[in-house]
Design a protein around this motif. Structure first.
Motif, PDB file in Angstrom:
ATOM      1  N   ILE A   8      -6.021   9.459   0.795  1.00  0.00           N
ATOM      2  CA  ILE A   8      -6.204   9.487   2.243  1.00  0.00           C
ATOM      3  C   ILE A   8      -7.687   9.339   2.566  1.00  0.00           C
ATOM      4  N   LEU A  52       2.792   7.731  -0.197  1.00  0.00           N
ATOM      5  CA  LEU A  52       2.212   8.487   0.922  1.00  0.00           C
ATOM      6  C   LEU A  52       2.369   9.985   0.702  1.00  0.00           C
ATOM      7  N   ALA A  69       2.161  13.008   7.926  1.00  0.00           N
ATOM      8  CA  ALA A  69       2.420  11.642   7.480  1.00  0.00           C
ATOM      9  C   ALA A  69       2.513  10.683   8.664  1.00  0.00           C
ATOM     10  N   CYS A  72      -0.688   8.907   9.728  1.00  0.00           N
ATOM     11  CA  CYS A  72      -1.391   8.080   8.746  1.00  0.00           C
ATOM     12  C   CYS A  72      -1.141   6.589   8.982  1.00  0.00           C
ATOM     13  N   VAL A  73      -2.204   5.813   8.833  1.00  0.00           N
ATOM     14  CA  VAL A  73      -2.160   4.360   9.007  1.00  0.00           C
ATOM     15  C   VAL A  73      -2.402   3.712   7.638  1.00  0.00           C
ATOM     16  N   PRO A  74      -1.509   2.829   7.192  1.00  0.00           N
ATOM     17  CA  PRO A  74      -1.700   2.210   5.873  1.00  0.00           C
ATOM     18  C   PRO A  74      -2.928   1.298   5.822  1.00  0.00           C
ATOM     19  N   LEU A  75      -3.664   1.420   4.726  1.00  0.00           N
ATOM     20  CA  LEU A  75      -4.830   0.566   4.489  1.00  0.00           C
ATOM     21  C   LEU A  75      -4.601  -0.376   3.310  1.00  0.00           C
ATOM     22  N   SER A  77      -3.810  -1.530  -0.641  1.00  0.00           N
ATOM     23  CA  SER A  77      -4.238  -1.057  -1.953  1.00  0.00           C
ATOM     24  C   SER A  77      -5.360  -1.934  -2.496  1.00  0.00           C
ATOM     25  N   TRP A  89      -4.275   5.468   2.904  1.00  0.00           N
ATOM     26  CA  TRP A  89      -3.931   5.582   4.323  1.00  0.00           C
ATOM     27  C   TRP A  89      -5.124   6.204   5.020  1.00  0.00           C
ATOM     28  N   VAL A  91      -6.493   8.490   8.394  1.00  0.00           N
ATOM     29  CA  VAL A  91      -6.019   9.460   9.368  1.00  0.00           C
ATOM     30  C   VAL A  91      -7.223  10.089  10.070  1.00  0.00           C
ATOM     31  N   HIS A 151      -9.102  -1.893  11.487  1.00  0.00           N
ATOM     32  CA  HIS A 151      -8.022  -1.206  12.212  1.00  0.00           C
ATOM     33  C   HIS A 151      -8.536  -0.607  13.513  1.00  0.00           C
TER      34      HIS A 151
END
Length: 155
Positions: A8, A52, A69, A72-75, A77, A89, A91, A151
């Motif tokens: 995270i 996650l 959860a 959380c915003v996916p970043l 890999s 992710w 946050v 983002h």
């Protein structure tokens, strides 16, 4: 198969400037390393574990910070130099580094001494501006800072 890790990238905005929370690995190998040694709070997981959920668990274990959860915003890999694939992710969160509580690990130290010692997985946490974070992070993980900026700019 390459090792997998999930983490995270916590962030906050202070006086209009984005700051990110990074952690420094504990133990004797990392004690004198700084630039290129810091990381997002993360840990390994194996399939079929949910990445996650693993990231959230590692954040709590390494810092004591707990987040939802749903926030959380996916970043995506990245692949680190050694081949490990790290998913992350972002946050929005606030955390006082003085409240850091990390789990520990045990190793033989000094090597071949027969003496086992316990060290924290994370020995410190700190909020960094984006430029400093890019320098402090393990090189492949700096991409997560760029993805966070993209983002936030799109949002």
């Amino acid at each position: 198969m390459a090792k997998q890790s999930a983490g995270i990238l916590a962030f906050k905005v202070v006086d209009g400037s984005v700051r990110v929370l990074l952690v420094h690995p504990g133990g004797p190998f990392w004690a004198r390393k700084d630039l290129g040694a810091w990381s997002i709070p993360k840990g390994e997981y194996e399939d079929p574990a949910d990445p996650l959920e693993s990231a959230l668990r590692e954040l709590a274990e390494e810092t004591s910070l707990e987040v939802a959860a749903a926030d959380c915003v996916p970043l995506g890999s990245v692949k680190q130099k050694g081949g490990k694939v790290v998913a992350a992710w972002a946050v929005a969160a606030d955390f006082d580094p003085a409240r850091l509580r990390s789990n520990t690990f045990e190793i033989e130290w000094p090597p071949r001494s027969g003496t086992r010692r316990e060290f924290p997985e994370v020995d410190r946490a700190e909020w960094f501006d984006l430029a400093t974070a890019r320098q402090k992070l393990v090189p492949a993980q700096a991409e997560f800072v760029d993805r966070l900026v993209a983002h936030l700019s799109a949002g």
